[in-house]
Design a protein around this motif. Structure first.
Motif, PDB file in Angstrom:
ATOM      1  N   HIS A   1       0.675  -1.312  -0.084  1.00  0.00           N
ATOM      2  CA  HIS A   1      -0.284   0.358  -0.214  1.00  0.00           C
ATOM      3  C   HIS A   1       0.640   1.260   0.004  1.00  0.00           C
ATOM      4  O   HIS A   1       2.283   1.812  -0.007  1.00  0.00           O
ATOM      5  N   GLY A   2       0.023   2.379  -0.114  1.00  0.00           N
ATOM      6  CA  GLY A   2       1.084   3.676  -0.047  1.00  0.00           C
ATOM      7  C   GLY A   2       1.574   4.364   1.189  1.00  0.00           C
ATOM      8  O   GLY A   2       1.382   3.697   2.059  1.00  0.00           O
ATOM      9  N   LYS A   3       1.811   5.900   1.202  1.00  0.00           N
ATOM     10  CA  LYS A   3       2.042   6.165   2.174  1.00  0.00           C
ATOM     11  C   LYS A   3       1.106   5.875   3.437  1.00  0.00           C
ATOM     12  O   LYS A   3      -0.251   6.558   3.159  1.00  0.00           O
ATOM     13  N   ASN A   4       1.414   6.058   4.837  1.00  0.00           N
ATOM     14  CA  ASN A   4       0.182   5.952   5.366  1.00  0.00           C
ATOM     15  C   ASN A   4       0.517   7.362   6.754  1.00  0.00           C
ATOM     16  O   ASN A   4       1.746   7.747   6.762  1.00  0.00           O
ATOM     17  N   SER A   5      -0.093   8.352   7.231  1.00  0.00           N
ATOM     18  CA  SER A   5      -0.047   9.428   7.951  1.00  0.00           C
ATOM     19  C   SER A   5       0.424   8.568   9.554  1.00  0.00           C
ATOM     20  O   SER A   5       0.290   7.530  10.218  1.00  0.00           O
ATOM     21  N   GLU A   6       1.148   9.008  10.750  1.00  0.00           N
ATOM     22  CA  GLU A   6       1.695   8.769  11.387  1.00  0.00           C
ATOM     23  C   GLU A   6      -0.183   8.140  12.797  1.00  0.00           C
ATOM     24  O   GLU A   6       0.264   7.147  12.763  1.00  0.00           O
ATOM     25  N   TYR A   7      -0.692   9.288  12.498  1.00  0.00           N
ATOM     26  CA  TYR A   7      -2.524   8.753  13.511  1.00  0.00           C
ATOM     27  C   TYR A   7      -2.203   7.678  12.707  1.00  0.00           C
ATOM     28  O   TYR A   7      -3.092   6.930  13.827  1.00  0.00           O
ATOM     29  N   ALA A   8      -2.406   7.439  11.378  1.00  0.00           N
ATOM     30  CA  ALA A   8      -3.580   6.496  11.490  1.00  0.00           C
ATOM     31  C   ALA A   8      -2.481   5.310  11.247  1.00  0.00           C
ATOM     32  O   ALA A   8      -3.232   3.924  11.606  1.00  0.00           O
ATOM     33  N   VAL A   9      -1.834   5.066  11.258  1.00  0.00           N
ATOM     34  CA  VAL A   9      -0.942   3.798  11.602  1.00  0.00           C
ATOM     35  C   VAL A   9      -0.496   3.423  13.192  1.00  0.00           C
ATOM     36  O   VAL A   9      -1.063   2.329  13.421  1.00  0.00           O
ATOM     37  N   ILE A  10      -0.635   4.824  14.126  1.00  0.00           N
ATOM     38  CA  ILE A  10      -1.216   4.510  15.886  1.00  0.00           C
ATOM     39  C   ILE A  10      -2.389   3.806  15.096  1.00  0.00           C
ATOM     40  O   ILE A  10      -2.662   2.533  16.048  1.00  0.00           O
ATOM     41  N   ARG A  11      -3.474   4.539  14.652  1.00  0.00           N
ATOM     42  CA  ARG A  11      -4.903   4.171  14.820  1.00  0.00           C
ATOM     43  C   ARG A  11      -5.034   2.487  14.644  1.00  0.00           C
ATOM     44  O   ARG A  11      -5.362   1.526  15.081  1.00  0.00           O
ATOM     45  N   ASP A  12      -4.352   2.147  13.567  1.00  0.00           N
ATOM     46  CA  ASP A  12      -4.318   0.677  12.739  1.00  0.00           C
ATOM     47  C   ASP A  12      -3.332  -1.016  13.772  1.00  0.00           C
ATOM     48  O   ASP A  12      -3.776  -1.538  13.872  1.00  0.00           O
ATOM     49  N   ALA A  13      -2.198   0.018  14.610  1.00  0.00           N
ATOM     50  CA  ALA A  13      -1.842  -0.464  15.611  1.00  0.00           C
ATOM     51  C   ALA A  13      -2.311  -0.936  16.757  1.00  0.00           C
ATOM     52  O   ALA A  13      -2.690  -2.098  16.815  1.00  0.00           O
ATOM     53  N   GLU A  14      -3.169   0.360  16.923  1.00  0.00           N
ATOM     54  CA  GLU A  14      -3.796  -0.554  18.557  1.00  0.00           C
ATOM     55  C   GLU A  14      -5.325  -1.303  17.917  1.00  0.00           C
ATOM     56  O   GLU A  14      -5.781  -2.096  18.672  1.00  0.00           O
ATOM     57  N   ASN A  15      -5.616  -0.992  16.348  1.00  0.00           N
ATOM     58  CA  ASN A  15      -6.784  -2.469  15.755  1.00  0.00           C
ATOM     59  C   ASN A  15      -6.491  -3.358  16.273  1.00  0.00           C
ATOM     60  O   ASN A  15      -7.081  -4.278  16.404  1.00  0.00           O
TER      61      ASN A  15
END
Lengths: 473, 475
Positions: A66-80
């Motif tokens: 996939h393409g780039k993600n924001s830091e916020y998105a990665v953190i949320r993704d990791a939490e999920n």
């Protein structure tokens, strides 16, 4: 294409979609105009020109990520993703070498210091005195804890430390037989086997008593000969038993090296390997202020007698002086190591677990001798309570070994593996690993033996919860 | 910018007498615990220090330490790039940090998803077929790979394959790992362009060859464009082509070990994927293989079936375990976070900028310092101070005095007075210019003056001979 969406991907981009505010190519690289000016400086036209010598036949067409993600998105993704872990609210009796102990918050704070965590091997000692002193202190504290002369500045984990110990023993005496306990775990045996694959040694097992859980000294004695390179002992062993016989092995070891695998927390109360003639002492340092983190990073503790120092693997920090006579620390005896000695090095280890060594050091410093004794004492009280409560309250259960437990308790239950798993799941309890799944030599007679482990964190109500779950079943 | 590192005459930990202040439920009387009398401990001599003193002690020590967060750290072959802080935060999440390595699969689906996806990422980036994340560092990955090759040749009944061929530019871990696996090491020289000497390779390869280990680009920063020919030569004699992934940051998204024809690969997650180096470790060194070697990989690897992740032990000829657990999960999680953040495009850009920075810095200092093997460089380049009449070690100490970290010195060994410089992508042009300036200014000092460097550090030049003679390795 939206930010965060790739052209197609093997791994779904389950990250939260957010707009990426792009000030540059990414968070870590410079601005486009700076890049352009540098490309100009080099007389090139594009970044692609920097890769012109790569033959077109081996060029990568696309990368299906996939393409780039924001830091916020990665953190949320990791939490999920973390929320898929479903052990919250469970009482855990998992152990068998890795323990859920209290980690003082100061330990995490210390090893989060940028200057420690973002540095590397102290090749330039003048700007690395902080790390070097900390590792020198680690070597010192760990030598005091194990009662050994010298400790290196870390190995990867307890298992690989054990593998390296077997190799080192062969390096010292060149002999061919390595004796290990019959109840050694399959994982340890496999790691030893791999570390010994390139040297001419044969691994043999000596018996451990089915009644006490102690080393069968007669059997071990009968296996001894001049061709034994090393004897491996464990204390506590895979049965969780503290074995008085480990202190007698040196009497019969002849020219073999005694390799003692120890539990570092137990050493608050239990005689250390250096006290009973160990040549090499190795252990898993995870319990010393390092979170479980599903398997690592952990810490291999590796201590040895001074006379074997030149055969030892791993980095050693030595005290010396600078040109003004001021105390200073530096990596020493590097001529044993791969970057100098290459194929004649004592080991290939380069990157080690320095940061985890600092965690263990700060853990021991924060607890102090009385704190560590308290942790060990509470642990043993809990294992004793667990054992006696189950045996006295759960019908048809028994403790198959008469010896004293440290953290791990083997219990023989009436129910089989499947029923136990269902009971524990229903009662939100983790643990009860079938002993046969741990042992390298599964035994029909042990089909109902299960391992339950405690730490100083285990409380009465948790033990009661386990007992009542087993009682009802 | 002037620079002085903090300087404390910091006592050793055992000199503090404040006494532990940490509250522990101390249990009752250890005498009642039933420890067999033969193995009851006598004296326990550990530091006994108040928590506030412990924290101050280590904080002061940390201030006498140089890290990536302090300044530019172009230590060649170590890829000292910026370590993103979000990865630290993710790793400290309770659900990840407090999960037990022996927890049944159903309770740790999140962990397994991370590992599974990381396996997929590494496969896609490397064009390899299967990944095991168990090895705990780069050298450990090399050793695991050597064991995989060894098992393969045992299994296919080729006991005569006892040699591993390695170029003279290789990392020291390569020959050390091969030797640990029981192989004889055959070293071959590089050619005049710093690439693999094909004639020497041909002479070295035989039916006795088990593995040819190389990194591409190599430690000179040179991409070997003969790689397809090399792969063909190695495969023609039935040997395994091994990729040392230490320099993978140079080529992400441009080419891959799989496309180049490699059979087994290791990755250094702490280098390419920016997990912090921790003062020497932890790292992680997963390995990847082509299908033919799948059955020999360390187990378990993580599989996915019917929407559930599971530990896959199905590799029947597996070498088994190379460490105690599934791998260094905390490090794997950080690498996963880094890859998720950057995506395919970001990773490729990072590589491109790392290579741009290398060539920029090289051009800046060329002329003052000799840069052997004149070619386009990749992630790093090697200069020699020989032409300057100064020792590489002395120039390095000059750099220390200016708040930046010196390059790797005296490696690779085939270049005299070598300095190996790897800027990575995380440095500004401003700092590259400054670094070039410092390297050039160093030459304004005479060789004798340089011997007195560093002076802005808590200690001056260190007596390493005394350290090796005294061997004082503990208090």
């Amino acid at each position: 294409m939206l930010p965060g969406e790739g052209v197609g991907s093997l791994v779904p981009n389950h990250a939260v979609k957010t707009k990426i505010f792009s000030f540059g190519l990414s968070q870590f690289v410079p601005r486009q105009d700076e890049v352009n000016s540098m490309i100009d400086f080099l007389g090139l036209h594009s970044l692609d020109d920097l890769f012109s010598e790569i033959p077109s036949s081996v060029r990568k067409k696309n990368t299906m990520i996939h393409g780039k993600n924001s830091e916020y998105a990665v953190i949320r993704d990791a939490e999920n993703t973390a929320s898929l872990n479903a052990f919250d609210g469970y009482t855990s009796f998992l152990g068998s070498g890795y323990y859920d102990r209290i980690v003082p918050t100061s330990v995490d704070s210390i090893i989060s210091r940028s200057e420690f965590i973002t540095s590397y091997t102290p090749y330039q000692p003048e700007v690395s005195q902080g790390l070097l002193q900390a590792l020198f202190e680690y070597q010192s504290v760990m030598s005091d804890l194990t009662g050994m002369d010298v400790t290196n500045s870390s190995m990867y984990d307890g298992h690989t430390a054990l593998g390296e110990a077997v190799r080192m023993a062969h390096g010292v005496n060149g002999k061919q037989r390595v004796l290990v306990p019959s109840n050694i775990s399959s994982t340890k045996l496999s790691v030893i086997g791999n570390y010994a694959a390139g040297i001419n040694v044969r691994i043999e097992k000596y018996k451990v008593s089915n009644d006490t859980g102690y080393i069968d000294m007669d059997h071990l004695g009968s296996l001894m000969g001049d061709d034994v390179s090393a004897i491996v002992t464990e204390n506590p062993n895979s049965y969780g038993i503290l074995d008085p016989n480990v202190s007698r092995v040196h009497e019969i070891k002849k020219n073999a090296l005694l390799i003692s695998y120890f539990d570092p927390v137990s050493l608050a109360l239990v005689r250390p390997p250096g006290d009973y003639g160990a040549d090499i002492a190795v252990g898993e340092g995870q319990q010393l202020g390092i979170h479980l983190s599903y398997g690592g990073p952990y810490l291999g503790i590796f201590s040895f007698k001074r006379e074997h120092m030149r055969k030892a693997p791993g980095r050693l920090i030595g005290e010396t002086t600078d040109t003004n006579g001021k105390r200073a620390f530096v990596m020493t005896l590097q001529t044993r190591e791969q970057h100098i000695r290459r194929e004649r090095a004592t080991s290939n280890i380069c990157t080690n677990q320095a940061l985890m060594a600092i965690a263990a050091l700060s853990y021991l410093a924060i607890l102090g001798p009385n704190g560590l004794k308290g942790v060990a004492t509470s642990t043993m009280e809990n294992s004793r309570k667990l054992r006696s409560d189950v045996v006295s309250l759960v019908k048809g259960s028994k403790a198959p070994f008469s010896g004293t437990n440290f953290s791990d308790v083997v219990l023989r239950l009436k129910m089989n593996e499947e029923d136990l798993a269902a009971t524990l799941r229903k009662n939100k309890i983790l643990g009860g690993i079938p002993l046969n799944r741990i042992l390298s030599e599964p035994d029909q007679n042990r089909a109902h033996d299960f391992v339950f482990s405690v730490t100083e964190k285990t409380d009465q109500s948790q033990i009661e919860r386990l007992v009542s779950a087993l009682e009802v079943a | 910018m002037s620079y002085h590192q903090a300087e404390y005459d910091e006592p050793l930990l055992n000199q503090f007498k404040s006494g532990s202040t940490y509250r522990v439920d101390s249990g009752h009387d250890p005498a009642d615990l039933g420890i067999p009398k033969e193995i009851v401990r006598g004296n326990l001599n550990l530091p006994d220090v108040a928590e506030y003193d412990v924290v101050r002690h280590f904080t002061r020590l940390s201030q006498m330490n140089f890290g990536v967060d302090v300044g530019f750290y172009p230590l060649g072959s170590c890829t000292m790039k910026f370590n993103p802080k979000f990865a630290d935060q993710i790793t400290s999440s309770h659900a990840f940090r407090d999960s037990h390595p022996l927890a049944p699969e159903e309770y740790v689906q999140g962990n397994l998803r991370v590992v599974y996806e990381l396996q997929e990422y590494l496969k896609e980036l490397s064009d390899m077929d299967f990944v095991s994340v168990q090895p705990l560092a780069g050298a450990h990955g090399e050793f695991s790979a050597i064991l995989v090759a060894r098992k393969y040749f045992e299994d296919t009944n080729q006991p005569e394959r006892t040699e591993v061929v390695i170029p003279d530019s290789a990392h020291g871990t390569n020959p050390a790992s091969a030797a640990m696996g029981g192989f004889r090491v055959v070293e071959i020289p590089s050619d005049s362009e710093g690439k693999v000497n094909l004639k020497a390779l041909e002479a070295a390869l035989s039916e006795k060859t088990a593995v040819f280990m190389i990194t591409n680009p190599n430690t000179l920063g040179i991409f070997d464009d003969q790689i397809e020919k090399i792969a063909e030569m190695v495969h023609n004699v039935g040997a395994v082509l091994y990729y040392d992934g230490a320099n993978f940051n140079a080529i992400l998204g441009r080419t891959s070990p799989g496309l180049m024809g490699f059979d087994i690969v290791h990755f250094n997650l702490h280098k390419t994927f920016a997990t912090p180096h921790g003062g020497g470790g932890p790292g992680a060194g997963p390995i990847a293989v082509k299908s033919k070697f799948r059955d020999y990989l360390p187990v378990p690897i993580v599989g996915l079936k019917d929407g559930k992740y599971f530990l896959d032990f199905s590799a029947k000829k597996s070498i088994g375990r190379v460490s105690g657990t599934i791998g260094s999960f905390g490090v794997l999680l950080r690498a996963w976070s880094y890859i998720r953040y950057h995506g395919a495009d970001g990773l490729k850009e990072n590589s491109s900028i790392a290579v741009l920075n290398t060539n920029y810095l090289k051009k800046k200092i060329e002329g003052k310092y000799e840069v052997p093997f004149y070619r386009l460089k990749k992630h790093e380049f090697v200069l020699s101070t020989s032409n300057t009449g100064r020792r590489a070690a002395d120039v390095a100490k000059y750099v220390l005095d200016h708040g930046m970290h010196p390059p790797t010195v005296y490696f690779p060994m085939l270049v005299h007075e070598s300095m190996m410089i790897e800027p990575t992508e995380s440095v500004s042009r401003q700092d590259l210019d400054r670094y070039a300036g410092i390297l050039m200014e160093a030459l304004d000092e005479s060789p004798e003056e340089l011997k007195n460097r560093p002076v802005n550090t808590p200690v001056t030049r260190i007596d390493e001979v005394k350290a090796a003679r005294d061997l004082k390795v503990r208090w």
